[in-house]
Enzyme design. Structure first.
Site, PDB file in Angstrom:
ATOM      1  CB  CYS A   1     -47.236  -8.986 -19.857  1.00  0.00           C
ATOM      2  SG  CYS A   1     -47.309 -10.860 -17.797  1.00  0.00           S
TER       3      CYS A   1
ATOM      4  CD  GLU B   1     -52.816 -11.156 -23.463  1.00  0.00           C
ATOM      5  OE1 GLU B   1     -51.892 -12.280 -23.335  1.00  0.00           O
ATOM      6  OE2 GLU B   1     -52.781 -10.051 -23.684  1.00  0.00           O
TER       7      GLU B   1
ATOM      8  CG  HIS C   1     -51.410 -10.831 -20.129  1.00  0.00           C
ATOM      9  ND1 HIS C   1     -50.828 -11.185 -20.624  1.00  0.00           N
ATOM     10  CD2 HIS C   1     -50.971 -11.199 -18.634  1.00  0.00           C
ATOM     11  CE1 HIS C   1     -49.512 -11.840 -19.873  1.00  0.00           C
ATOM     12  NE2 HIS C   1     -50.233 -11.713 -19.053  1.00  0.00           N
TER      13      HIS C   1
END
Length: 212
Positions: free
Chosen positions: A80, A190, A188
């Site tokens: 990001c 995650e 992202h």
């Protein structure tokens, strides 16, 4: 294996840490210590927010030189804001200088959405990523898989050859870039469930070679 997650005070770094630990069971250290970052075998540069604030925090924490060193010497993953900060500059605040590892500009989504009221800014949520170039970090991930995005600006690299993944929001934009030992995503991993975990596993296994 030790992975350093660069801590410059922006973004939910613990979620990145937990995802990396879950993906590979590595020694993951969230740190702003230059010595720890330099000694890590892999480095992750995450973050959220504005490029201006990111660069200010990096300068205040004396991390700019550290990043310039490790980005050239080991497997390096930007996430990001960590992708946007690798570019030359951002249009934000009438122009903000970034790290200039990749030539290019960070642009506001208004340039792509062109006033389309259906395209709200920030671009937030799940979107498909087309794999535009083969890369070890795409292994086991289906072309067109969906990943999670949150951003108001997008990366426009000067060299289109570094784009490894593309998404669309008003128009096409770089969702992932890579060259040499560096890979970076606008989305992202995650927060992207199984596809994101697979990408992180691939990063942990990656030797830093762009092709294999």
């Amino acid at each position: 294996m030790t992975i350093a997650v660069i801590d410059y005070g922006m973004g939910n770094l613990r979620s990145v840490q937990r995802a990396l630990e879950h993906a590979g069971g590595c020694d993951v250290r969230v740190t702003d210590d230059p010595g720890v970052i330099r000694s890590a075998e892999r480095v992750v540069f995450p973050g959220q927010g504005a490029v201006r604030d990111c660069m200010s925090a990096l300068h205040q924490g004396a991390l700019v030189d550290v990043i310039a060193e490790v980005v050239d010497t080991r497997p390096f993953l930007g996430i990001c804001m960590g992708m946007q900060a690798l570019m030359t500059r951002s249009e934000e605040n009438q122009g903000t200088a970034a790290l200039d590892h990749f030539a290019g500009t960070v642009r506001h989504f208004a340039a792509l959405t062109a006033g389309d009221v259906a395209k709200k800014i920030p671009h937030m949520g799940w979107n498909r990523v087309e794999q535009t170039r083969e890369h070890p970090l795409w292994r086991g991930i289906e072309d067109g898989e969906r990943f999670y995005f949150v951003h108001s600006y997008y990366v426009a690299p000067s060299d289109a050859a570094i784009v490894t993944g593309q998404s669309h929001y008003g128009g096409p934009f770089a969702a992932a870039i890579g060259r040499g030992n560096v890979f970076a995503t606008q989305f992202h991993p995650e927060k992207s469930q199984q596809p994101g975990l697979r990408l992180l596993r691939n990063f942990i296994a990656w030797d830093g070679a762009a092709c294999s």
